[in-house]
Design a protein around this motif. Structure first.
Motif, PDB file in Angstrom:
ATOM      1  N   GLN A 280      -4.161  -1.991   6.046  1.00 57.21           N
ATOM      2  CA  GLN A 280      -4.676  -3.367   6.089  1.00 57.21           C
ATOM      3  C   GLN A 280      -4.159  -4.176   4.895  1.00 57.21           C
ATOM      4  N   LYS A 281      -2.948  -3.808   4.449  1.00 56.21           N
ATOM      5  CA  LYS A 281      -2.235  -4.509   3.369  1.00 56.21           C
ATOM      6  C   LYS A 281      -2.985  -4.457   2.033  1.00 56.21           C
ATOM      7  N   GLU A 282      -3.608  -3.317   1.765  1.00 56.36           N
ATOM      8  CA  GLU A 282      -4.361  -3.147   0.522  1.00 56.36           C
ATOM      9  C   GLU A 282      -3.486  -3.260  -0.723  1.00 56.36           C
ATOM     10  N   ALA A 283      -2.194  -2.932  -0.617  1.00 50.48           N
ATOM     11  CA  ALA A 283      -1.298  -3.003  -1.784  1.00 50.48           C
ATOM     12  C   ALA A 283      -1.202  -4.421  -2.340  1.00 50.48           C
ATOM     13  N   LEU A 284      -1.429  -5.412  -1.519  1.00 48.32           N
ATOM     14  CA  LEU A 284      -1.359  -6.804  -1.984  1.00 48.32           C
ATOM     15  C   LEU A 284      -2.324  -7.085  -3.132  1.00 48.32           C
ATOM     16  N   HIS A 285      -3.407  -6.327  -3.212  1.00 47.30           N
ATOM     17  CA  HIS A 285      -4.383  -6.517  -4.296  1.00 47.30           C
ATOM     18  C   HIS A 285      -3.797  -6.170  -5.662  1.00 47.30           C
ATOM     19  N   PHE A 286      -2.745  -5.341  -5.676  1.00 48.28           N
ATOM     20  CA  PHE A 286      -2.185  -4.844  -6.930  1.00 48.28           C
ATOM     21  C   PHE A 286      -0.781  -5.375  -7.212  1.00 48.28           C
ATOM     22  N   LEU A 287      -0.198  -6.103  -6.289  1.00 45.76           N
ATOM     23  CA  LEU A 287       1.150  -6.646  -6.463  1.00 45.76           C
ATOM     24  C   LEU A 287       1.088  -8.016  -7.129  1.00 45.76           C
ATOM     25  N   PRO A 288       2.162  -8.400  -7.828  1.00 44.78           N
ATOM     26  CA  PRO A 288       2.174  -9.724  -8.466  1.00 44.78           C
ATOM     27  C   PRO A 288       2.239 -10.840  -7.429  1.00 44.78           C
ATOM     28  N   ASP A 289       1.872 -12.032  -7.861  1.00 45.36           N
ATOM     29  CA  ASP A 289       1.995 -13.206  -6.998  1.00 45.36           C
ATOM     30  C   ASP A 289       3.477 -13.520  -6.774  1.00 45.36           C
ATOM     31  N   LYS A 290       3.743 -14.337  -5.810  1.00 45.27           N
ATOM     32  CA  LYS A 290       5.092 -14.863  -5.542  1.00 45.27           C
ATOM     33  C   LYS A 290       6.109 -13.760  -5.245  1.00 45.27           C
ATOM     34  N   ILE A 291       5.709 -12.808  -4.411  1.00 41.86           N
ATOM     35  CA  ILE A 291       6.653 -11.827  -3.889  1.00 41.86           C
ATOM     36  C   ILE A 291       6.785 -12.071  -2.396  1.00 41.86           C
ATOM     37  N   ASN A 292       7.839 -11.558  -1.818  1.00 45.13           N
ATOM     38  CA  ASN A 292       8.036 -11.626  -0.371  1.00 45.13           C
ATOM     39  C   ASN A 292       7.560 -10.290   0.197  1.00 45.13           C
ATOM     40  N   TYR A 293       6.302 -10.236   0.608  1.00 37.46           N
ATOM     41  CA  TYR A 293       5.667  -9.004   1.075  1.00 37.46           C
ATOM     42  C   TYR A 293       5.787  -8.915   2.593  1.00 37.46           C
ATOM     43  N   LYS A 294       6.213  -7.733   3.043  1.00 39.62           N
ATOM     44  CA  LYS A 294       6.279  -7.465   4.481  1.00 39.62           C
ATOM     45  C   LYS A 294       5.613  -6.122   4.740  1.00 39.62           C
ATOM     46  N   GLY A 295       4.507  -6.156   5.454  1.00 39.71           N
ATOM     47  CA  GLY A 295       3.772  -4.939   5.769  1.00 39.71           C
ATOM     48  C   GLY A 295       4.087  -4.447   7.168  1.00 39.71           C
ATOM     49  N   PHE A 296       4.277  -3.150   7.293  1.00 43.77           N
ATOM     50  CA  PHE A 296       4.552  -2.504   8.572  1.00 43.77           C
ATOM     51  C   PHE A 296       3.540  -1.381   8.760  1.00 43.77           C
ATOM     52  N   ASP A 297       3.021  -1.251   9.972  1.00 47.76           N
ATOM     53  CA  ASP A 297       2.053  -0.194  10.224  1.00 47.76           C
ATOM     54  C   ASP A 297       1.968   0.065  11.721  1.00 47.76           C
ATOM     55  N   TYR A 298       1.595   1.276  12.051  1.00 52.02           N
ATOM     56  CA  TYR A 298       1.328   1.639  13.440  1.00 52.02           C
ATOM     57  C   TYR A 298       0.289   0.699  14.039  1.00 52.02           C
ATOM     58  N   LEU A 299      -0.714   0.334  13.232  1.00 52.21           N
ATOM     59  CA  LEU A 299      -1.762  -0.582  13.701  1.00 52.21           C
ATOM     60  C   LEU A 299      -1.206  -1.967  14.053  1.00 52.21           C
ATOM     61  N   LEU A 300      -0.044  -2.307  13.478  1.00 54.78           N
ATOM     62  CA  LEU A 300       0.600  -3.597  13.753  1.00 54.78           C
ATOM     63  C   LEU A 300       1.651  -3.473  14.846  1.00 54.78           C
ATOM     64  N   GLY A 301       1.736  -2.289  15.451  1.00 57.69           N
ATOM     65  CA  GLY A 301       2.682  -2.077  16.543  1.00 57.69           C
ATOM     66  C   GLY A 301       4.037  -1.544  16.104  1.00 57.69           C
ATOM     67  N   ASN A 302       4.179  -1.156  14.847  1.00 54.97           N
ATOM     68  CA  ASN A 302       5.446  -0.626  14.366  1.00 54.97           C
ATOM     69  C   ASN A 302       5.537   0.871  14.658  1.00 54.97           C
ATOM     70  N   ASP A 303       6.630   1.284  15.278  1.00 58.39           N
ATOM     71  CA  ASP A 303       6.842   2.689  15.605  1.00 58.39           C
ATOM     72  C   ASP A 303       7.929   3.229  14.680  1.00 58.39           C
ATOM     73  N   PHE A 304       7.521   3.834  13.562  1.00 60.27           N
ATOM     74  CA  PHE A 304       8.459   4.332  12.569  1.00 60.27           C
ATOM     75  C   PHE A 304       9.354   5.439  13.118  1.00 60.27           C
TER      76      PHE A 304
END
Length: 114
Positions: free
Chosen positions: A40-64
């Motif tokens: 659920q993009k928990e890493a965003l809580h610890f990353l700096p502002d003004k980054i280009n964040y792209k989250g991928f997950d099975y829950l979002l339909g991504n099939d790794f």
């Protein structure tokens, strides 16, 4: 889609691992950060502002595991506690290596409380 870790927010050790992993990533403003298995993009809580964040997950339909799953180029890549869920983890590792910029950094972890 099934959430494989619905109790994540109640696990203090998981958040400690996440915070430590993000610190090791050394992301800076302007970096593109790929988060593979972002939940659920928990890493965003610890990353700096003004980054280009792209989250991928099975829950979002991504099939790794899919051969057709593609990653954009990025300066930083997180792949935390994801590989153990895949049928073909080596395939995703190759994609991470190809997507990482020449001076980039990837932080990859597998669960192990020991």
């Amino acid at each position: 889609m099934v959430d494989f870790w619905p109790e994540l927010h109640k696990d203090p050790y998981a958040f400690k691992r996440l915070k430590t992993s993000v610190k090791l990533l050394e992301a800076q403003e302007g970096d593109t950060v790929l988060d593979l298995g972002c939940h659920q993009k928990e890493a965003l809580h610890f990353l700096p502002d003004k980054i280009n964040y792209k989250g991928f997950d099975y829950l979002l339909g991504n099939d790794f595991d899919s051969e057709s799953f593609l990653l954009p180029t990025a300066e930083r890549i997180l792949c935390l506690e994801t590989l153990e869920h895949l049928k073909f983890p080596g395939r995703l590792l190759k994609k991470i290596a190809n997507a990482l910029s020449p001076e980039g950094r990837a932080v990859i972890s597998l669960p192990n409380e020991a």
